[in-house]
Scaffold this active site. Structure first.
Site, PDB file in Angstrom:
ATOM      1  N   LYS A   1       5.382   7.213  -0.526  1.00  0.00           N
ATOM      2  CA  LYS A   1       6.375   6.352  -1.042  1.00  0.00           C
ATOM      3  C   LYS A   1       5.766   4.816  -1.104  1.00  0.00           C
ATOM      4  CE  LYS A   1      10.696   6.998  -0.602  1.00  0.00           C
ATOM      5  NZ  LYS A   1      11.527   6.960  -1.839  1.00  0.00           N
TER       6      LYS A   1
ATOM      7  N   SER B   1       6.876   3.815   3.262  1.00  0.00           N
ATOM      8  CA  SER B   1       7.859   4.646   4.324  1.00  0.00           C
ATOM      9  C   SER B   1       7.259   4.816   5.555  1.00  0.00           C
ATOM     10  CB  SER B   1       8.198   5.808   3.601  1.00  0.00           C
ATOM     11  OG  SER B   1       8.824   6.948   4.637  1.00  0.00           O
TER      12      SER B   1
END
Ligand code: ARG
Length: 472
Positions: free
Chosen positions: A284, A278
């Protein structure tokens, strides 16, 4: 302003906007190899039949070869004034060798020419897809084999249903992809028919030999009707339909991969090389590849819909609308080929959290059916056994325990047929291995399914055309 090959009937040059609007060269230029291949075959046939001389044919064929090499190097300028790839190549030929080049289009129209190019292109694409699907199927069989001892909860309604082997679940996808492969092979049979020689729509007055052209281009069949040959696009629709079904299968798998890699499920981990991060959240690791597989399924459905809509109101024979058939087909082919290639690489890289799967396999009363079956074996009618076990489940929910946590005394309060042998009967491995019905999840069955799949793959490998294998 470049002079058009069809200029004879016109007093004025084409409006620039019309030129841009009607041009297809920016996307059909990818057909150039097939267009040259078809023209070479046509030209040789014309000479064989005495329609043009062998000297003329040799000159044309030789020059077409040079044009092909130049096209490959990007040395032939292509722009919308040339309309499409067929015109561009023919014009280039005439520029290079003059009048003789003008003989190539004898007994041919762009209507049968474009139909030929697309069939040649699709023949290649379909053969590549079948070969790549073979690899994908192998990847599934190997993954199943490597995980033959992993038990997971099987789901219905997204609720824990009964324990199954992960290998069994994977082999379900193998079956889907095997049918997909059959659909593509089947479509190949109907695509592999020569339309060239049908000319504009009615055939030709020249003494051509379509069978000769068919043999030269390795088509097992020649079209039976010239009007059908230039106006029908059902082989493209079939391809897009088979692709839509294939992508639907991929999309279901993608959905599971996404779900299974969430922290809530934690069944699997997709390797770093196949995930992305991300731009804002440093922690992420996103399953973008399966997400895009799921997403791209939408565009493949759209392409099928576009082709069906394009053709539904068209009177016979050729109409210019049909030029719009190419982009949906190209886009579908590109998407399907890329998806299969990626999926075959991604699958072996998936890490299976076998202990999580095994733990979850016994949760959510997944053994309830087996408990009922146990009572049935003791002579209780199934419907009654179903009711009794329903009551046991209710009791367990109240007590906050699983079926396997109950004592024999507890079981007996529900029915006297319960006995000591209920406990070995409720072992997860044995629950799985008792499902020996055809196509069931028992290890013995899945082992046989894997062996049968391997045999099937070996047999179909022999049928794959090595000439059409994708260039590495
Ligand atoms: N570019 C055209 C197509 O893709 C080729 C056929 C043109 N035929 C015609 N009669 N204008 O369909």
């Amino acid at each position: 302003m470049a002079e058009k090959l069809w200029q004879g009937r016109f007093d004025q040059p084409t409006n620039k906007l019309v030129e841009e609007y009607t041009a297809s060269i920016h996307y059909d230029s990818r057909l150039y190899r097939y267009d040259v291949e078809g023209s070479v075959a046509h030209c040789r046939m014309l000479a064989e039949c005495g329609i043009i001389s062998h000297e003329e044919a040799s000159r044309i064929v030789e020059t077409l070869g040079e044009i092909l090499r130049d096209l490959e190097r990007g040395h032939v300028a292509l722009d919308s004034s040339q309309e499409d790839i067929h015109m561009a190549i023919e014009k280039e030929l005439i520029t290079r060798i003059g009048e003789t080049g003008g003989k190539l289009h004898t007994a041919r129209s762009r209507n049968d020419q474009v139909a030929l190019d697309m069939r040649l292109y699709m023949r290649d694409v379909l053969s590549q897809i079948v070969i790549l699907l073979h690899e994908l199927r192998e990847a599934f069989v190997s993954k199943a084999e490597a995980n033959l001892d992993v038990i997971m909860p099987g789901f219905t309604h997204m609720q824990h249903a009964q324990p199954v082997l992960l290998a069994h679940h994977l082999m379900a996808y193998y079956e889907m992809f095997r049918r997909d492969s059959d659909r593509f092979s089947d479509c190949l049979t109907r695509t592999n028919v020569l339309p060239l020689g049908s000319a504009a729509l009615a055939g030709t007055t020249f003494p051509t030999d379509m069978e000769w052209t068919a043999r030269y281009l390795r088509f097992p069949k020649v079209v039976a009707n010239s009007i059908d040959a230039v106006s029908d696009r059902d082989y493209m629709i079939e391809f897009c339909a088979a692709s839509a079904i294939f992508m639907m299968h991929v999309s279901r798998l993608a959905e599971e991969l996404i779900l299974w890699s969430t922290s809530e499920f934690s069944f699997i981990e997709i390797s770093d090389a196949f995930c992305t991060g991300s731009s804002i959240m440093p922690q992420k690791k996103n399953p973008d590849v399966p997400e895009l597989m799921r997403g791209k399924t939408g565009r493949v459905y759209g392409n099928l819909s576009a082709l069906l809509t394009l053709t539904k109101g068209l009177p016979l024979a050729y109409n210019r609308d049909l030029q719009e058939d190419k982009e949906p087909v190209f886009d579908t082919a590109d998407t399907v080929l890329a998806t299969i290639r990626l999926l075959s690489k991604l699958l072996p890289e998936i890490k299976v959290h076998r202990e999580v799967m095994a733990r979850m396999a016994g949760q959510g009363f997944t053994l309830a059916t087996d408990l009922a079956d146990y009572l049935v074996r003791k002579g209780v009618p199934f419907r009654k056994a179903h009711y009794i076990v329903g009551q046991v489940v209710q009791h367990c929910i109240q007590e906050g325990k699983e079926l396997g946590d109950c004592s024999l005394e507890e079981f007996r309060t529900f029915h006297k047929a319960f006995d000591e042998d209920v406990f070995p009967y409720l072992q997860i491995q044995s629950v799985v291995d008792q499902r020996t019905s055809v196509g069931g999840t028992a290890t013995s069955r899945v082992t046989r399914a894997i062996a049968a799949a391997r045999e099937d793959l070996r047999a179909s490998e022999k049928l794959l055309n090595p000439e059409l294998r994708p260039k590495k």
